[in-house]
Motif scaffolding. Structure first.
Motif, PDB file in Angstrom:
ATOM      1  N   ASP A 198       0.820  -1.164   0.177  1.00 53.61           N
ATOM      2  CA  ASP A 198      -0.101   0.016   0.057  1.00 53.61           C
ATOM      3  C   ASP A 198       0.976   1.154  -0.113  1.00 53.61           C
ATOM      4  O   ASP A 198       1.264   1.758   0.826  1.00 53.61           O
ATOM      5  CB  ASP A 198      -1.022  -0.001   1.353  1.00 53.61           C
TER       6      ASP A 198
ATOM      7  N   GLY B 103       0.018   4.105  -1.569  1.00 55.53           N
ATOM      8  CA  GLY B 103      -0.651   5.312  -2.212  1.00 55.53           C
ATOM      9  C   GLY B 103      -0.894   5.200  -3.907  1.00 55.53           C
ATOM     10  O   GLY B 103      -1.180   4.214  -4.284  1.00 55.53           O
ATOM     11  N   GLN B 104      -0.884   6.339  -4.149  1.00 59.96           N
ATOM     12  CA  GLN B 104      -0.993   6.384  -5.889  1.00 59.96           C
ATOM     13  C   GLN B 104       0.331   6.206  -6.621  1.00 59.96           C
ATOM     14  O   GLN B 104       1.012   6.979  -6.938  1.00 59.96           O
ATOM     15  CB  GLN B 104      -1.408   7.671  -6.139  1.00 59.96           C
TER      16      GLN B 104
ATOM     17  N   GLY C 250      -4.013   5.217  -4.554  1.00 61.08           N
ATOM     18  CA  GLY C 250      -4.417   6.164  -3.510  1.00 61.08           C
ATOM     19  C   GLY C 250      -5.915   6.322  -3.127  1.00 61.08           C
ATOM     20  O   GLY C 250      -6.600   6.515  -3.844  1.00 61.08           O
ATOM     21  N   PHE C 251      -6.208   6.505  -1.913  1.00 59.82           N
ATOM     22  CA  PHE C 251      -7.530   6.548  -1.312  1.00 59.82           C
ATOM     23  C   PHE C 251      -8.059   8.041  -1.611  1.00 59.82           C
ATOM     24  O   PHE C 251      -7.264   9.108  -1.657  1.00 59.82           O
ATOM     25  CB  PHE C 251      -7.858   6.348   0.137  1.00 59.82           C
TER      26      PHE C 251
ATOM     27  N   ASN D  73      -7.815   9.582  -4.613  1.00 58.31           N
ATOM     28  CA  ASN D  73      -6.883  10.293  -5.593  1.00 58.31           C
ATOM     29  C   ASN D  73      -7.718  11.021  -6.669  1.00 58.31           C
ATOM     30  O   ASN D  73      -8.488  10.793  -6.854  1.00 58.31           O
ATOM     31  CB  ASN D  73      -6.100   9.189  -6.301  1.00 58.31           C
TER      32      ASN D  73
ATOM     33  N   ASN E 279      -8.616  -3.415  -3.591  1.00 58.09           N
ATOM     34  CA  ASN E 279      -7.884  -2.063  -3.769  1.00 58.09           C
ATOM     35  C   ASN E 279      -7.102  -1.834  -2.795  1.00 58.09           C
ATOM     36  O   ASN E 279      -7.650  -1.998  -1.351  1.00 58.09           O
ATOM     37  CB  ASN E 279      -8.894  -1.051  -4.320  1.00 58.09           C
TER      38      ASN E 279
ATOM     39  N   ALA F 285      -6.176   0.778  -1.508  1.00 57.67           N
ATOM     40  CA  ALA F 285      -6.638   1.983  -0.871  1.00 57.67           C
ATOM     41  C   ALA F 285      -7.805   1.605   0.129  1.00 57.67           C
ATOM     42  O   ALA F 285      -7.915   2.316   1.423  1.00 57.67           O
ATOM     43  CB  ALA F 285      -7.245   2.889  -1.739  1.00 57.67           C
TER      44      ALA F 285
END
Length: 815
Positions: A549, A551-552, A736-737, A739, A761, A763
């Motif tokens: 994890d 992020g983006q 990313g959450f 994003n 996912n 995120a």
């Protein structure tokens, strides 16, 4: 018959030693005894280990019941303390979580007004700071709530905004975009949500339209004074050592670079470099000694105020003043509270043994701030003092011997805790602390404080002591740099279980018993599960994959029986977040990876290759592979047709071709991994054009049980024919959450689901671990597997786009 035992903490003549008698007396179940404090701690920790908090009505009912049982005494006292811990900590956590940003305000642009509550961390392109809201802020947050804001120069502005003018204590009005506290979840990584909960942070976000930011009032108060003092230290010292003097004088660590922290961790000196509980206790003790000396020189003062009371008041005053210099950071506030409790007991002239004083301080800290158990400093400070109280001798002896004994006790006693909390142990730490503790604490810190005090009296008076402090610091820093630069200075440890931690504690206690206690060498065996935990690798022909994890961005760890491959190194932002350092390296260490046989970069974009430098610096890497023409350093270009076999698992590159130009996303290395029990496809950032090309040219090789959805699940990828050809049971998305690109796109997710794949996912799930072995296909979502109350709050907000039909989720760790 009595026998002579070696000198230790209270271990003297007699069948039952006086020191042991003192501990037995202190452990009697009084209202503030050690067992009661332990029960209170257990209650606080226990409620925070639950996947969700108990209902508020239940916690409100448990609180008076626990207090009544605690006060009533008897055998119910321990149960009462535990219930009180559950209720207090649960109510605190519920209150903080309930005051976080409302779902309706997530992602909205809004006007916030308040005070800059911390020293702004100014970097090349952004400033990061705490922001305390005013009462008239138009938000679903109460007055006094704190936000963590970032101010970027290049966000929606034609010219850089005045972020460099930010000062602590200023009042501003911003247009900001906020979200509830949220972080990444990975093996060995920092749980940012837990940290933000402990700090009572209501939201995080960034400043929009910087040109519209309005300064409402100039800097004022304690924060403004600390900011001005930091600038004066920099100007007066004028050398690179000014950053360390600033940290030791006022607790300002903004000037320390990543390399500085790496050296401090390797040398085991992070606890000394800023104003910490240790330094607060040192200043408090010095003030108490000065008051005692004054009362002895002027006996008439004792007629007005008894000397013990004067010493207690001086200790509290010194600790409070030093904590104020540090901006009342939480570790210093906890230390002041501990000192205040002990001083109060002494002022009342109540008999107070060392262990009972420690228990009373722990009870006071937890009743005021039960969320302290979420912070590593709470455990290190109380555990360190507890070990010293248990092991150090009561009788007067050689000071050097006592100091060396204290270092040995701290090293052995705290090693299990540091290994569990940080996944590392500094082998150079004991030696470095032998020099740093007396030199920094008794020379550098007092000089820094003298300079700060003189500067407060008159501008310019503090320059001399500050420069002298820097000179003294420079004398010792080369030694610590040399110690920290050794290859064996810092030992990274894989993640271990709670049982391994408990066994190591028992082993430490056994080792620290008197020398006459038999079986000391056998105690070392109890350390093995913690220091060398089982990092079970996949069997021959099997493979496990962990999508981190980050992020983006993207980073995927692939492990076979004896080999390890890292596919992409995560994102990095100049002068900002580097996933290679913050996420990938800690995860590799936590999973027991000692070296990388290959690091394959799908392409050179920053969200995939940004962490390359940090990974190569921190992890031995045999070979780096990337597409030809990629703007990153690599050893070998990846091309169609390349294949190799590790431990019965075949790796094959499907794209790009030998003469394919470097077109960033479309040139991504596509890697197929096939073991005895299934296949996996890693697609990088390719789009529909390359997917169709692969469909035409290598359709048979696209068949896979698990597929990494291309380009983070964008709308321009996951072409229907490509999805159908894979026949995947599981599609993984690294995004990313919330994003700004909207990844994964709803259409791409539905295409995978329509063809029978479960979509997960990072995120929402955190790090995703997939096993392809004799048990079939199984997957574990780290956020769901290690669920905590702060996860439950925001998981309810997340829109679940996937369904969960057929994938096995093991209930116990496979690795």
């Amino acid at each position: 018959m009595t026998r002579l035992l070696p000198q230790g903490r209270g271990w003297h003549l007699g069948p039952v030693q006086p020191g042991l008698r003192a501990w037995v007396r202190d452990w009697q179940v009084g209202a503030f005894a050690v067992p009661v404090a332990a029960a209170l701690v257990a209650g606080c920790v226990g409620v925070l280990q639950l996947p969700v908090l108990p209902p508020i009505w239940l916690l409100c009912g448990l609180l008076p019941l626990g207090l009544f049982a605690w006060w009533n005494g008897g055998t119910a006292r321990l149960i009462g303390a535990a219930l009180t811990g559950v209720a207090c900590c649960g109510l605190h956590a519920a209150l903080v979580l309930g005051q976080q940003l409302a779902p309706a305000d997530e992602g909205r642009e809004m006007i916030v007004q308040g005070v800059v509550a911390s020293l702004p961390d100014q970097q090349a392109r952004r400033a990061r700071f705490l922001f305390e809201l005013d009462a008239d802020a138009a938000l679903s947050l109460p007055s006094g709530r704190q936000l963590v804001l970032s101010w970027y120069d290049d966000f929606d502005a034609q010219a850089p905004g005045p972020r460099t003018a930010l000062r602590a204590g200023q009042r501003w009005r911003f247009q900001a975009k906020l979200r509830a506290p949220r972080g990444l979840r990975n093996p060995g990584g920092l749980d940012a949500e837990r940290q933000l909960l402990a700090q009572r942070i209501a939201a995080t976000g960034y400043v929009r339209a910087p040109e519209q930011a309005v300064l409402l009032a100039p800097a004022a108060g304690l924060g403004a004074w600390r900011d001005a003092t930091a600038r004066r230290i920099q100007a007066a010292v004028g050398t690179s050592s000014a950053r360390f003097v600033t940290a030791l004088a006022i607790g300002d660590t903004r000037g320390l670079q990543d390399r500085d922290w790496e050296l401090l961790r390797a040398a085991g000196l992070t606890h000394l470099i800023a104003i910490s509980g240790f330094h607060v206790g040192l200043v408090s003790g010095l003030c108490a000694l000065l008051a005692s000396a004054l009362w002895r020189c002027c006996p008439a003062l004792g007629l007005r105020l008894p000397r013990p009371t004067a010493c207690a008041l001086a200790a509290v005053a010194g600790a409070s003043g030093y904590a104020a210099i540090a901006g009342f950071a939480l570790p210093t506030v906890r230390t002041v509270l501990m000192i205040g409790v002990v001083a109060l007991a002494r002022g009342w002239r109540r008999p107070l043994g060392a262990s009972r004083a420690l228990a009373l301080a722990a009870i006071a800290v937890l009743l005021v701030d039960p969320l302290s158990v979420l912070v590593a400093g709470f455990w290190l400070s109380f555990a360190g003092v507890a070990w010293l109280v248990w092991c150090m001798p009561r009788s007067e002896g050689a000071r050097l011997r006592e100091f060396l004994s204290a270092q040995g006790v701290a090293t052995v006693g705290l090693l299990p805790l540091t290994a569990m909390l940080f996944g590392q142990a500094s082998l150079a730490g004991p030696l470095a602390n032998l020099v740093a503790i007396p030199w920094w604490s008794l020379v550098v810190v007092p000089l820094s404080l003298i300079g700060t005090g003189l500067e407060a009296l008159h501008a310019g008076w503090g320059g001399g002591p500050w420069r002298l402090a820097a000179w003294c610091f420079d004398l010792s820093w080369p030694l610590f740099t040399w110690l920290a630069s050794g290859r064996l200075s810092l030992l990274w440890l894989p993640e271990a279980s709670a049982l391994a931690f408990a066994l190591a504690l028992v082993g430490g206690l056994w080792l620290l018993l008197p020398r006459a206690v038999p079986g000391k060498p056998w105690a070392l065996l109890l350390w093995l599960p913690l220091l060398w935990p089982s990092t079970q690798r996949p069997p021959q022909g099997a493979v496990d994959v962990t999508v981190l994890d980050v992020g983006q961005g993207l980073s995927v760890l692939v492990r076979t029986h004896r080999h390890t491959l890292l596919y992409d190194a995560g994102p990095a932002v100049p002068e900002g977040f580097d996933a290679g350092e913050r996420v990938v390296l800690p995860a590799l260490h936590a999973l027991g990876v000692r070296h990388l046989d290959k690091l394959m970069l799908s392409h050179g974009d920053a969200d995939h290759a940004g962490g390359l430098e940090a990974v190569r610096r921190g992890m031995p890497t045999h070979r780096v592979q990337a597409p030809a023409g990629s703007p990153v350093p690599f050893d070998q270009a990846c091309r169609t047709g390349q294949a190799w076999t590790w431990d019965g698992v075949r790796f094959q590159v499907l794209h790009p071709g030998a003469h394919f130009p470097y077109l960033r996303n479309e040139a991504s290395c596509v890697l197929r991994i096939e073991g005895r029990h299934g296949a996996l496809l890693l697609t990088g950032d390719i789009g529909e054009v390359i997917e169709r090309k692969l469909l035409r040219q290598q359709r048979a090789l696209l068949k896979a049980d698990v597929v990494l959805a291309a380009h983070h699940g964008s709308s321009g990828s996951s072409e229907p024919g490509f999805v159908r050809a894979t026949g995947a049971r599981l599609a993984l998305v690294s995004a990313g959450f919330g994003n700004r690109f909207g990844h994964p796109h709803t259409g791409a997710v539905r295409r995978w689901q329509r063809h029978g794949a479960e979509v997960l996912n990072t995120a929402e799930s955190g790090a995703l671990t997939v096993w392809l072995d004799a048990d079939g296909l199984s997957v574990r979502e780290r956020r769901q597997f290690q669920r905590r109350p702060w996860d439950a709050v925001w998981l309810r907000r997340a829109a679940r786009l996937s369904y969960r039909p057929a994938i096995d989720r093991p209930s116990t760790p496979k690795d």
